[in-house]
Design a protein around this motif. Structure first.
Motif, PDB file in Angstrom:
ATOM      1  N   TYR A   1      -2.919   8.759  -7.965  1.00 51.10           N
ATOM      2  CA  TYR A   1      -1.775   7.678  -8.052  1.00 51.10           C
ATOM      3  C   TYR A   1      -2.882   6.302  -8.375  1.00 51.10           C
ATOM      4  CZ  TYR A   1       1.719   4.265  -6.766  1.00 51.10           C
ATOM      5  OH  TYR A   1       2.591   3.278  -6.834  1.00 51.10           O
ATOM      6  N   ARG A   2      -3.921   6.011  -7.468  1.00 50.58           N
ATOM      7  CA  ARG A   2      -4.795   4.966  -7.860  1.00 50.58           C
ATOM      8  C   ARG A   2      -5.391   5.022  -9.356  1.00 50.58           C
ATOM      9  NH1 ARG A   2      -6.761   6.549  -2.517  1.00 50.58           N
ATOM     10  NH2 ARG A   2      -8.409   7.763  -3.536  1.00 50.58           N
ATOM     11  N   HIS A   3      -5.685   6.321  -9.811  1.00 47.45           N
ATOM     12  CA  HIS A   3      -6.342   6.218 -11.038  1.00 47.45           C
ATOM     13  C   HIS A   3      -5.150   5.818 -12.141  1.00 47.45           C
ATOM     14  CE1 HIS A   3      -8.885   7.583 -14.435  1.00 47.45           C
ATOM     15  NE2 HIS A   3      -7.884   8.102 -14.876  1.00 47.45           N
TER      16      HIS A   3
ATOM     17  N   ARG B   1      -2.851   1.195  -8.369  1.00 47.73           N
ATOM     18  CA  ARG B   1      -2.407   0.307  -7.097  1.00 47.73           C
ATOM     19  C   ARG B   1      -3.126   1.139  -5.980  1.00 47.73           C
ATOM     20  NH1 ARG B   1       3.552   0.588  -5.891  1.00 47.73           N
ATOM     21  NH2 ARG B   1       2.684  -0.674  -4.083  1.00 47.73           N
ATOM     22  N   THR B   2      -3.190   0.533  -4.855  1.00 49.31           N
ATOM     23  CA  THR B   2      -3.895   0.852  -3.478  1.00 49.31           C
ATOM     24  C   THR B   2      -2.970   2.162  -3.126  1.00 49.31           C
ATOM     25  OG1 THR B   2      -4.791  -1.248  -3.059  1.00 49.31           O
ATOM     26  CG2 THR B   2      -4.687   0.307  -1.298  1.00 49.31           C
ATOM     27  N   ALA B   3      -3.668   3.086  -2.725  1.00 51.16           N
ATOM     28  CA  ALA B   3      -3.141   4.288  -1.987  1.00 51.16           C
ATOM     29  C   ALA B   3      -4.152   4.859  -1.007  1.00 51.16           C
ATOM     30  CB  ALA B   3      -2.657   5.182  -3.251  1.00 51.16           C
ATOM     31  N   HIS B   4      -3.512   5.331  -0.064  1.00 51.83           N
ATOM     32  CA  HIS B   4      -4.288   6.182   0.982  1.00 51.83           C
ATOM     33  C   HIS B   4      -3.548   7.617   1.264  1.00 51.83           C
ATOM     34  CE1 HIS B   4      -6.903   2.799   1.724  1.00 51.83           C
ATOM     35  NE2 HIS B   4      -5.927   2.086   1.444  1.00 51.83           N
TER      36      HIS B   4
ATOM     37  N   LYS C   1       1.974  -0.251   7.958  1.00 53.90           N
ATOM     38  CA  LYS C   1       1.451  -0.860   7.075  1.00 53.90           C
ATOM     39  C   LYS C   1       1.625  -0.566   5.588  1.00 53.90           C
ATOM     40  CE  LYS C   1      -3.248  -2.359   5.293  1.00 53.90           C
ATOM     41  NZ  LYS C   1      -4.525  -2.022   5.378  1.00 53.90           N
TER      42      LYS C   1
ATOM     43  N   MET D   1       0.765  -1.020  -0.083  1.00 58.15           N
ATOM     44  CA  MET D   1      -0.053  -0.100   0.180  1.00 58.15           C
ATOM     45  C   MET D   1       0.858   1.088  -0.143  1.00 58.15           C
ATOM     46  SD  MET D   1      -1.656   2.350   2.351  1.00 58.15           S
ATOM     47  CE  MET D   1      -1.261   1.729   4.010  1.00 58.15           C
TER      48      MET D   1
ATOM     49  N   ALA E   1      -3.184  10.623  -3.746  1.00 61.00           N
ATOM     50  CA  ALA E   1      -3.670   9.191  -3.515  1.00 61.00           C
ATOM     51  C   ALA E   1      -4.564   8.747  -4.735  1.00 61.00           C
ATOM     52  CB  ALA E   1      -3.980   9.027  -2.249  1.00 61.00           C
TER      53      ALA E   1
END
Length: 123
Positions: free
Chosen positions: A20-22, A26-29, A65, A1, A17
């Motif tokens: 980045y996801r778009h 990848r998963t980003a928070h 995490k 993550m 975030a």
């Protein structure tokens, strides 16, 4: 993550975030160092990608995490390296992105363009 960190988690980090996801798939928070938990950007300035976003504070559990932590400024990366030295190897600094807070719509639009350009470069 992947985790993006800003001071307040209202605009720069959550937008990074989301982009980045778009763009990277990848998963980003996102999270913030000094957060009024649950805060949101005013509707007039909020891009569609951030509709519904609410700020959240950075925690030790988030740092643990995360595989990689991108900070929106080098100063934030330095601060996190001091606060979380055991996670310093995960820290990366984006090219400093000016905080548009209090500067009006044009500053927010420019900030969004700057973040988009950096996310495209990460592809």
């Amino acid at each position: 993550m992947v985790l993006f960190v800003d001071i307040n988690d209202v605009f720069r980090a959550p937008l990074a975030a989301a982009l980045y996801r778009h763009t990277c798939g990848r998963t980003a928070h996102s999270a913030g160092i000094y957060v009024d938990e649950g805060a949101a950007l005013c509707e007039a300035l909020c891009p569609p990608l951030l509709r519904g976003h609410r700020s959240r504070p950075l925690s030790a559990a988030m740092m643990e995490k995360a595989d990689c932590v991108w900070c929106v400024t080098a100063a934030i990366a330095r601060q996190l390296a001091e606060t979380y030295p055991q996670h310093a190897h995960k820290l990366r600094a984006m090219a400093d992105i000016a905080d548009p807070f209090g500067m009006g719509g044009a500053a927010y639009a420019q900030c969004e363009r700057d973040i988009r350009a950096q996310m495209e470069a990460m592809r």
